[in-house]
Design an enzyme around this catalytic site. Structure first.
Site, PDB file in Angstrom:
ATOM      1  N   THR A 185      70.430  -3.329  25.932  1.00 53.05           N
ATOM      2  CA  THR A 185      70.618  -2.724  27.299  1.00 53.05           C
ATOM      3  C   THR A 185      70.447  -3.495  28.346  1.00 53.05           C
ATOM      4  O   THR A 185      69.634  -4.507  28.209  1.00 53.05           O
ATOM      5  CB  THR A 185      69.679  -1.414  27.222  1.00 53.05           C
ATOM      6  OG1 THR A 185      68.376  -1.798  27.505  1.00 53.05           O
ATOM      7  CG2 THR A 185      69.839  -0.390  25.907  1.00 53.05           C
ATOM      8  N   GLU A 330      71.271   3.386  23.341  1.00 50.46           N
ATOM      9  CA  GLU A 330      70.312   3.655  22.160  1.00 50.46           C
ATOM     10  C   GLU A 330      70.774   4.958  21.221  1.00 50.46           C
ATOM     11  O   GLU A 330      70.249   5.430  20.367  1.00 50.46           O
ATOM     12  CB  GLU A 330      69.080   4.264  22.714  1.00 50.46           C
ATOM     13  CG  GLU A 330      68.145   2.988  23.400  1.00 50.46           C
ATOM     14  CD  GLU A 330      68.518   2.664  24.888  1.00 50.46           C
ATOM     15  OE1 GLU A 330      69.674   3.024  25.345  1.00 50.46           O
ATOM     16  OE2 GLU A 330      68.046   2.160  25.836  1.00 50.46           O
ATOM     17  N   LYS A 438      62.377  12.344  45.740  1.00 48.42           N
ATOM     18  CA  LYS A 438      61.478  13.377  45.727  1.00 48.42           C
ATOM     19  C   LYS A 438      61.016  13.885  47.035  1.00 48.42           C
ATOM     20  O   LYS A 438      60.300  12.735  48.012  1.00 48.42           O
ATOM     21  CB  LYS A 438      59.925  12.663  44.968  1.00 48.42           C
ATOM     22  CG  LYS A 438      60.347  12.452  43.682  1.00 48.42           C
ATOM     23  CD  LYS A 438      59.058  12.292  42.599  1.00 48.42           C
ATOM     24  CE  LYS A 438      59.337  11.886  40.937  1.00 48.42           C
ATOM     25  NZ  LYS A 438      59.549  10.652  40.768  1.00 48.42           N
ATOM     26  N   TRP A 443      62.639  18.019  44.116  1.00 49.41           N
ATOM     27  CA  TRP A 443      63.489  16.863  43.843  1.00 49.41           C
ATOM     28  C   TRP A 443      64.823  17.364  44.085  1.00 49.41           C
ATOM     29  O   TRP A 443      65.386  18.354  44.132  1.00 49.41           O
ATOM     30  CB  TRP A 443      63.534  16.866  42.064  1.00 49.41           C
ATOM     31  CG  TRP A 443      62.386  16.380  41.576  1.00 49.41           C
ATOM     32  CD1 TRP A 443      61.354  16.048  42.186  1.00 49.41           C
ATOM     33  CD2 TRP A 443      62.301  16.104  40.119  1.00 49.41           C
ATOM     34  NE1 TRP A 443      60.469  15.725  41.367  1.00 49.41           N
ATOM     35  CE2 TRP A 443      60.999  15.628  40.076  1.00 49.41           C
ATOM     36  CE3 TRP A 443      63.197  15.998  39.007  1.00 49.41           C
ATOM     37  CZ2 TRP A 443      60.482  15.089  38.707  1.00 49.41           C
ATOM     38  CZ3 TRP A 443      62.559  15.474  38.006  1.00 49.41           C
ATOM     39  CH2 TRP A 443      61.153  15.045  37.708  1.00 49.41           C
TER      40      TRP A 443
HETATM   41  P1  ADP Z   1      72.857   0.306  30.539  1.00 52.62           P
HETATM   42  O1  ADP Z   1      71.500   1.074  31.426  1.00 52.62           O
HETATM   43  O2  ADP Z   1      72.760  -0.889  30.202  1.00 52.62           O
HETATM   44  O3  ADP Z   1      73.917   0.546  31.583  1.00 52.62           O
HETATM   45  P2  ADP Z   1      73.645   2.604  29.069  1.00 52.62           P
HETATM   46  O4  ADP Z   1      75.207   2.334  28.935  1.00 52.62           O
HETATM   47  O5  ADP Z   1      72.926   2.576  27.656  1.00 52.62           O
HETATM   48  O6  ADP Z   1      72.864   1.257  29.230  1.00 52.62           O
HETATM   49  O7  ADP Z   1      73.184   3.446  30.085  1.00 52.62           O
HETATM   50  C1  ADP Z   1      72.939   4.901  29.607  1.00 52.62           C
HETATM   51  C2  ADP Z   1      72.507   5.775  30.524  1.00 52.62           C
HETATM   52  O8  ADP Z   1      73.774   5.995  31.286  1.00 52.62           O
HETATM   53  C3  ADP Z   1      72.091   7.128  30.504  1.00 52.62           C
HETATM   54  O9  ADP Z   1      70.785   7.293  30.133  1.00 52.62           O
HETATM   55  C4  ADP Z   1      72.582   7.740  31.970  1.00 52.62           C
HETATM   56  O10 ADP Z   1      71.711   7.716  32.601  1.00 52.62           O
HETATM   57  C5  ADP Z   1      74.116   7.063  32.050  1.00 52.62           C
HETATM   58  N1  ADP Z   1      74.868   7.805  31.857  1.00 52.62           N
HETATM   59  C6  ADP Z   1      75.583   7.850  30.663  1.00 52.62           C
HETATM   60  N2  ADP Z   1      76.658   8.807  30.791  1.00 52.62           N
HETATM   61  C7  ADP Z   1      76.487   9.344  31.793  1.00 52.62           C
HETATM   62  C8  ADP Z   1      77.364  10.528  32.584  1.00 52.62           C
HETATM   63  N3  ADP Z   1      78.284  11.122  31.893  1.00 52.62           N
HETATM   64  N4  ADP Z   1      76.979  10.814  33.693  1.00 52.62           N
HETATM   65  C9  ADP Z   1      75.744  10.396  34.259  1.00 52.62           C
HETATM   66  N5  ADP Z   1      75.060   9.390  33.527  1.00 52.62           N
HETATM   67  C10 ADP Z   1      75.507   9.072  32.514  1.00 52.62           C
END
Ligand code: ADP
Length: 546
Positions: A185, A330, A438, A443
């Protein structure tokens, strides 16, 4: 008493074997890095994967070894997915958009032995090679004709190696819990961390991708993953497509609106998947050139929130259904998928849209819950919000070579996302926990504000960050990329937002920029943006009335 059914391991090699046997003439079409469109069938792909497994053996790759790729979405990358994992090694996909230091850290941390690289990325590796201590050799993913002069040590040409290899290779059978692929990640804080998938998790995840209530991938589909194969395995599509015999169309290096449109049209693609940024480019290209997506019926959007205006544009202008999905590296990555239920047919278009902007509903295989700061479960009423936790057979239980435990006592993984859950299982992210604003103890959801901002016709992209505030702790700042040629003022935007959000949510200021910073996975980088606006002074008399 044990059941008496066969204990056949769920192995990745079985996916391609199946496709070659039952969908042998189904095509895999790729825009190649060299330029021309390449096409072949699952039957031919399997033969080449066996050949490639022999190449890997010839190089000395053994069970459990990490073999890295730095490549676009294309047929050679697909071959590596199946040959590396199929022979029992681990396919480690590298994101070429990472900063050099992160890339070097990742390759060394994974202790990759060989690195397969697309022509486009050779210079990136040449610049880093003297710090990639463990790499024993590089393979440039091209043919002899296009093989470049390179300073990479021990560099080979992919097609030359393939020509010398036999296609006689029997996939070994082993424990389905064996590691199959590795993906780090981006890690907005600290070092990147590796999610190490197994054959079992990958095959189970593929079943899920094919379920009618998720992406419903089937042999009747032609799927174009715009989402890169170095981003959470292109959301599992390269594995799910052979499981059901779907035609695959790979866009290679050209992800601009015009190129993606052309491939969608030429190959009669009906389902495609990617992050909102790429759809922005595609929709703009279509609008500017008066074009229609003729074959696409499903557009999967994930990685960042799909704004309602984008979902509507696909529906009204192109007749496409948006499937909004959420996941993380993950979680392999499918976590929730926003398909509507039968009872939702009776809803008005606006009510349906309100459900579709949510990140999707729980799917079989991924348990979801939201908890408060003390870890106490919160109600599934669509109102209460808290940290989203997940659990299931394709969810991580430890980062690769990382000592700290990451699960709580009951085995839940905390996602870092703040969300609500409604009684139908629809999950809505209000924010990443570190992005939430915040204000005076309450929030404010940056995602909600951004969605409302981009619903203004003159806004291309928008981001909201919290700016330190003497009285309220933090107040929202809206940073906007206006549509080219538009004349848009701060007052216009605030007026637009006034009727859509609570008064105390209204941004204290609006700043117009030419572009927003993006992360290596195509999301708006709030971290960079916060740095950019460090010390920013908000005008006095903001709108916080809470
Ligand atoms: P990186 O942080 O490396 O880009 P990821 O692709 O694993 O890695 O990111 C996952 C994160 O992306 C999620 O925890 C969330 O915050 C965000 N995310 C994924 N899909 C969505 C979605 N449909 N809407 C909003 N946020 C999203």
């Amino acid at each position: 008493m044990r059941g008496s059914m066969m204990d056949s391991p769920l192995l990745i090699s079985s996916l391609l074997d199946y496709a070659a046997t039952y969908h042998g003439d189904t095509e895999i079409v790729s825009r190649s890095v060299e330029g021309p469109i390449h096409r072949y069938t699952y039957r031919q792909a399997l033969r080449r994967c066996r050949q490639l497994a022999n190449v890997l053996q010839g190089l000395g790759v053994e069970n459990g070894d990490r073999v890295a790729t730095m490549a676009w979405n294309g047929y050679r990358h697909l071959e590596l997915y199946f040959a590396i994992s199929g022979m029992g090694a681990v396919c480690h996909t590298l994101n070429p958009r990472l900063f050099q230091d992160q890339l070097i850290y990742i390759v060394n941390h994974a202790a990759d032995r060989f690195l397969f690289v697309d022509l486009s990325f050779v210079p990136i590796l040449e610049a880093a090679a003297d710090r990639l201590d463990r790499i024993e050799g590089y393979v440039v993913m091209t043919d002899a004709e296009h093989m470049p002069e390179t300073s990479l040590p021990n560099a080979h040409c992919y097609e030359t190696l393939m020509e010398q290899a036999d296609d006689d290779f029997a996939w070994p059978q082993f424990d389905e819990n064996t590691a199959s692929s590795l993906c780090y990640t981006s890690g907005t804080t600290g070092h990147p961390k590796g999610a190490l998938y197994s054959h079992r998790s990958t095959v189970l995840h593929s079943f899920s991708v094919c379920m009618a209530d998720t992406l419903a991938l089937s042999s009747r589909d032609a799927v174009l993953p715009v989402v890169p194969m170095f981003h959470a395995n292109a959301w599992g599509l390269p594995y799910a497509a052979p499981m059901c015999g779907a035609k695959i169309v790979f866009p290679g290096p050209r992800l601009d609106g015009a190129s993606v449109y052309q491939l969608l049209q030429d190959e009669a693609v009906n389902i495609t998947a990617g992050v909102p940024t790429v759809w922005l480019m595609l929709l703009e290209h279509c609008a500017n050139n008066d074009l229609q997506l003729e074959h696409v019926d499903r557009v999967v959007i994930g990685g960042s929130a799909a704004p309602g205006s984008m979902i509507e544009a696909f529906k009204t202008q192109h007749g496409c259904e948006v499937i909004h999905a959420w996941g993380m590296t993950e979680t392999s990555p499918l976590g929730t998928v926003g398909t509507l239920k039968r009872k939702h047919d009776a809803l008005s278009a606006a009510e349906q849209l309100a459900l579709q902007v949510k990140q999707g509903r729980g799917i079989y295989g991924v348990e979801l819950r939201i908890v408060d700061d003390q870890g106490k479960e919160l109600p599934r009423d669509g109102v209460a919000f808290g940290e989203l936790q997940v659990r299931g057979p394709w969810v991580i239980d430890a980062y690769y070579r990382h000592d700290q435990p990451i699960l709580d006592a009951e085995g839940w993984f905390s996602t870092g996302d703040v969300a609500t859950l409604d009684p139908d299982g629809f999950m809505q992210i209000t924010d990443r926990s570190k992005d939430v604003i915040k204000s005076g103890g309450e929030w404010i959801s940056s995602i909600d504000l951004e969605n409302e901002a981009v619903s203004h016709p003159d806004v291309t992209e928008a981001a909201v960050i919290g700016i330190a505030h003497r009285k309220w702790n933090e107040r929202p700042l809206l940073v906007v990329v206006p549509r080219q040629g538009a004349t848009l003022s701060k007052e216009d935007l605030l007026q637009h937002l006034e009727s859509r959000v609570a008064k105390w949510w209204l941004p204290d200021d609006v700043v117009f920029v030419d572009e927003l910073p993006h992360t290596a996975t195509g999301k708006i980088s709030k971290l960079t943006l916060r740095k950019q606006f460090e010390g920013y002074v908000l005008p006095e008399g903001g709108s916080a009335g809470n």
